[in-house]
Motif scaffolding. Structure first.
Motif, PDB file in Angstrom:
ATOM      1  N   GLN A  95      -7.428  50.149  -8.721  1.00 14.79           N
ATOM      2  CA  GLN A  95      -6.237  49.389  -9.127  1.00 14.79           C
ATOM      3  C   GLN A  95      -6.557  47.899  -9.190  1.00 14.79           C
ATOM      4  N   TYR A  96      -7.344  47.418  -8.234  1.00 12.01           N
ATOM      5  CA  TYR A  96      -7.760  46.018  -8.241  1.00 12.01           C
ATOM      6  C   TYR A  96      -8.596  45.702  -9.484  1.00 12.01           C
ATOM      7  N   LEU A  97      -9.505  46.616  -9.841  1.00  7.09           N
ATOM      8  CA  LEU A  97     -10.368  46.389 -10.999  1.00  7.09           C
ATOM      9  C   LEU A  97      -9.581  46.380 -12.305  1.00  7.09           C
ATOM     10  N   SER A  98      -8.382  46.974 -12.303  1.00  9.19           N
ATOM     11  CA  SER A  98      -7.570  47.004 -13.522  1.00  9.19           C
ATOM     12  C   SER A  98      -7.068  45.621 -13.920  1.00  9.19           C
ATOM     13  N   SER A  99      -7.215  44.656 -13.030  1.00  6.52           N
ATOM     14  CA  SER A  99      -6.733  43.302 -13.345  1.00  6.52           C
ATOM     15  C   SER A  99      -7.683  42.550 -14.274  1.00  6.52           C
ATOM     16  N   PHE A 100      -8.889  43.092 -14.508  1.00  4.07           N
ATOM     17  CA  PHE A 100      -9.865  42.375 -15.344  1.00  4.07           C
ATOM     18  C   PHE A 100      -9.688  42.655 -16.840  1.00  4.07           C
ATOM     19  N   PRO A 101      -9.655  43.927 -17.287  1.00  6.08           N
ATOM     20  CA  PRO A 101      -9.391  44.147 -18.722  1.00  6.08           C
ATOM     21  C   PRO A 101      -7.925  43.846 -19.041  1.00  6.08           C
ATOM     22  N   GLU A 102      -7.656  43.360 -20.207  1.00  9.02           N
ATOM     23  CA  GLU A 102      -6.283  43.045 -20.589  1.00  9.02           C
ATOM     24  C   GLU A 102      -5.649  44.188 -21.368  1.00  9.02           C
ATOM     25  N   GLY A 103      -4.324  44.233 -21.343  1.00  8.51           N
ATOM     26  CA  GLY A 103      -3.583  45.180 -22.165  1.00  8.51           C
ATOM     27  C   GLY A 103      -3.771  46.631 -21.766  1.00  8.51           C
ATOM     28  N   ILE A 104      -3.803  47.517 -22.766  1.00  3.90           N
ATOM     29  CA  ILE A 104      -3.852  48.963 -22.554  1.00  3.90           C
ATOM     30  C   ILE A 104      -5.088  49.420 -21.764  1.00  3.90           C
ATOM     31  N   PRO A 105      -6.299  48.890 -22.018  1.00  2.00           N
ATOM     32  CA  PRO A 105      -7.458  49.322 -21.213  1.00  2.00           C
ATOM     33  C   PRO A 105      -7.252  49.098 -19.718  1.00  2.00           C
ATOM     34  N   GLY A 106      -6.727  47.933 -19.360  1.00  2.00           N
ATOM     35  CA  GLY A 106      -6.450  47.658 -17.950  1.00  2.00           C
ATOM     36  C   GLY A 106      -5.383  48.579 -17.399  1.00  2.00           C
ATOM     37  N   PHE A 107      -4.376  48.882 -18.217  1.00  2.00           N
ATOM     38  CA  PHE A 107      -3.294  49.781 -17.808  1.00  2.00           C
ATOM     39  C   PHE A 107      -3.833  51.183 -17.512  1.00  2.00           C
ATOM     40  N   CYS A 108      -4.743  51.659 -18.338  1.00  2.00           N
ATOM     41  CA  CYS A 108      -5.333  52.989 -18.139  1.00  2.00           C
ATOM     42  C   CYS A 108      -6.156  53.038 -16.849  1.00  2.00           C
ATOM     43  N   ILE A 109      -6.888  51.960 -16.561  1.00  2.00           N
ATOM     44  CA  ILE A 109      -7.646  51.898 -15.311  1.00  2.00           C
ATOM     45  C   ILE A 109      -6.700  51.902 -14.117  1.00  2.00           C
ATOM     46  N   TYR A 110      -5.607  51.163 -14.251  1.00  2.00           N
ATOM     47  CA  TYR A 110      -4.604  51.138 -13.180  1.00  2.00           C
ATOM     48  C   TYR A 110      -4.025  52.529 -12.930  1.00  2.00           C
ATOM     49  N   LEU A 111      -3.731  53.265 -13.986  1.00  3.77           N
ATOM     50  CA  LEU A 111      -3.172  54.607 -13.833  1.00  3.77           C
ATOM     51  C   LEU A 111      -4.163  55.537 -13.137  1.00  3.77           C
ATOM     52  N   LEU A 112      -5.449  55.388 -13.439  1.00  2.00           N
ATOM     53  CA  LEU A 112      -6.467  56.181 -12.757  1.00  2.00           C
ATOM     54  C   LEU A 112      -6.476  55.858 -11.267  1.00  2.00           C
ATOM     55  N   GLY A 113      -6.396  54.570 -10.940  1.00  2.00           N
ATOM     56  CA  GLY A 113      -6.359  54.161  -9.535  1.00  2.00           C
ATOM     57  C   GLY A 113      -5.138  54.691  -8.819  1.00  2.00           C
ATOM     58  N   ALA A 114      -3.991  54.672  -9.493  1.00  2.00           N
ATOM     59  CA  ALA A 114      -2.756  55.185  -8.897  1.00  2.00           C
ATOM     60  C   ALA A 114      -2.863  56.689  -8.648  1.00  2.00           C
ATOM     61  N   PHE A 115      -3.508  57.403  -9.573  1.00  2.00           N
ATOM     62  CA  PHE A 115      -3.682  58.858  -9.434  1.00  2.00           C
ATOM     63  C   PHE A 115      -4.581  59.180  -8.242  1.00  2.00           C
ATOM     64  N   ILE A 116      -5.691  58.451  -8.114  1.00  2.00           N
ATOM     65  CA  ILE A 116      -6.609  58.669  -6.993  1.00  2.00           C
ATOM     66  C   ILE A 116      -5.940  58.292  -5.674  1.00  2.00           C
ATOM     67  N   SER A 117      -5.156  57.230  -5.671  1.00  2.00           N
ATOM     68  CA  SER A 117      -4.406  56.850  -4.470  1.00  2.00           C
ATOM     69  C   SER A 117      -3.426  57.951  -4.069  1.00  2.00           C
ATOM     70  N   GLY A 118      -2.879  58.642  -5.082  1.00  2.00           N
ATOM     71  CA  GLY A 118      -1.982  59.764  -4.804  1.00  2.00           C
ATOM     72  C   GLY A 118      -2.689  60.890  -4.075  1.00  2.00           C
ATOM     73  N   PHE A 119      -3.957  61.167  -4.440  1.00  2.00           N
ATOM     74  CA  PHE A 119      -4.752  62.153  -3.702  1.00  2.00           C
ATOM     75  C   PHE A 119      -4.845  61.753  -2.234  1.00  2.00           C
ATOM     76  N   SER A 120      -5.097  60.463  -2.017  1.00  2.00           N
ATOM     77  CA  SER A 120      -5.257  59.960  -0.650  1.00  2.00           C
ATOM     78  C   SER A 120      -4.005  60.145   0.190  1.00  2.00           C
ATOM     79  N   VAL A 121      -2.866  59.697  -0.323  1.00  2.00           N
ATOM     80  CA  VAL A 121      -1.646  59.765   0.487  1.00  2.00           C
ATOM     81  C   VAL A 121      -1.209  61.211   0.705  1.00  2.00           C
ATOM     82  N   CYS A 122      -1.544  62.096  -0.237  1.00  2.00           N
ATOM     83  CA  CYS A 122      -1.249  63.518  -0.045  1.00  2.00           C
ATOM     84  C   CYS A 122      -2.081  64.083   1.101  1.00  2.00           C
TER      85      CYS A 122
END
Length: 435
Positions: A95-122
């Protein structure tokens, strides 16, 4: 128990408290950070896409709910917790790394981070409760540690939108993920420290209960009507719990005519108001701990769902011009302040008192009389946490063309179902099944 073992247990308990807190801290990042992403180029104010991070976090439960339970029995509590912590660190880092690419590419990286974080909290949700019970020696002491952990969980759930909102202040086209790096640094630091501490603390696994490899399951939790309907109730409950403050944050942070129309510090106000909802949930859980022994789960559900329906209906129809001054807390300056917001915001915040007791009440009603099928039902309930991602996504889609407040009909219907479940659906009509 030796002095070294006692000291190790204390350190392990404190570590579990931090992990309990981190579950809510990481989970509640979805909605306030979504305020940033929905205003980025390519997303252009789409509320449904803004809620995608929240959806991905909860979507992970659908895949990890049952495997997390199997991991627990296969590798033990400590290794499962360590795996969950490591996965959480990776998720937040992405999620932190998603702050470097702009626009949709960064958004997609953020979504991947959120998904992996979901594995963790589960994974952590699966292990933290029983581990605290183990470290407390079971009984009242184990329950006490879980209640303390639950309180810390609610506290960090309150702090997350508060801190993110304060860091953003006012949403503009130039607002980016980099503006909230502080909360990501905190999350990664806690995960790293917790991993190091837990790695060196010796923890013995408890007995896994009376269900063994020789136990025969003639049926399943789905064979019990009240359990099946309870699974649906858990699904819609998590959607209501997360969606009400999440959509409220979007509404107050939106400076357009469709939003609340706040001129200055809209995101700060939105985050602070959403935090008040989580704070009332914390208060509700504390109070319910004293009254739950005298009032049945069914009565609690009937009362709170009735009040919640009234509050949501009123919020949907109260004009935006009807305003109220709310006391809020500024986490950066550590002081109280006030803001004028639509009355509907206050009504929705009060729903936090209602939702605070619903998870435990539904769980108790749905598992009553299940016997050896209870563990299987718990795994199914963990999967149904995905409702926290699905319902806000549906509501976000409706809000794009209906407006924010009218789209709350999604949560109104969900609460109405929970009322039905408490009134009729929770009755065990399959008492003839051997358990």
């Amino acid at each position: 128990m030796s002095q070294n073992q006692k000291n190790g247990s204390v350190v392990a308990i404190i570590t579990m408290f931090f992990l309990y807190a981190m579950i809510a801290f990481v989970t509640n990042l979805g909605a306030p950070i979504g305020v940033i992403w929905k205003n980025q180029p390519g997303i252009d104010g789409n509320n449904m896409l803004g809620m995608m991070g929240n959806f991905m976090n909860f979507f992970a439960y659908l895949f990890m709910g049952i495997p997390a339970g199997k991991m627990l029995t296969k590798v033990g509590y400590k290794k499962t917790a360590l795996i969950g912590i490591a996965v959480g660190f990776v998720g937040v880092l992405i999620q932190y790394l998603s702050s470097f690419p702009e626009g949709i590419p960064g958004f997609c990286i953020y979504l991947l981070g959120a998904f992996i974080s979901g594995f963790s909290v589960c994974i952590l949700n699966t292990v933290v409760n029983p581990m605290l019970n183990l470290l407390g020696g079971g009984g009242n002491r184990g329950n006490q540690l879980n209640l303390i952990g639950g309180t810390l969980n609610s506290l960090t759930g309150t702090l997350t939108p508060l801190v993110v909102g304060a860091l953003i202040g006012e949403v503009t086209k130039s607002t980016a993920m980099a503006d909230v790096n502080l909360v990501l640094y905190i999350a990664m630091a806690v995960f790293a420290v917790a991993f190091c501490i837990l790695f060196f603390v010796p923890i013995e696994d408890p007995e896994m209960g009376r269900v063994t490899a020789d136990t025969k399951f003639e049926h399943s939790p789905w064979s019990f009507r009240h359990c099946t309907l309870g699974v649906i109730a858990i699904f819609v409950y998590v959607g209501v719990e997360v969606g009400i403050p999440g959509a409220l944050n979007f509404y107050l942070s939106d400076g357009s005519d469709k939003g609340a129309g706040l001129v200055e510090n809209a995101a700060k106000i939105g985050g602070a108001v959403a935090a008040m909802y989580w704070l009332l949930m914390l208060c509700g859980r504390l109070v319910s701990g004293f009254i739950a022994g005298k009032v049945s789960s069914r009565q609690l559900m009937l009362g709170t769902t009735s009040v919640a329906m009234v509050l949501i209906l009123a919020a949907m129809f109260v004009p935006k011009t009807n305003t109220v001054t709310m006391p809020l807390f500024d986490i950066m300056q550590f002081k109280f302040w006030t803001a004028t917001v639509p009355m509907s915001a206050l009504l929705l915040v009060l729903c936090g008192l209602c939702t605070s007791i619903m998870w435990a009440s539904i769980f108790n009603l749905a598992t009553e009389g299940l016997g050896k099928y209870t563990a299987q039902a718990s795994g199914i309930f963990m999967m149904m946490v995905v409702g926290g991602g699905v319902l806000p996504l549906i509501q976000g889609w409706f809000s794009n063309f209906m407006g924010y407040m009218p789209s709350y009909f999604v949560y109104l219907l969900a609460v109405a179902y929970m009322f039905y479940y408490a009134l009729i659906g929770c009755k065990n009509v399959n008492k003839d099944i051997p358990v």
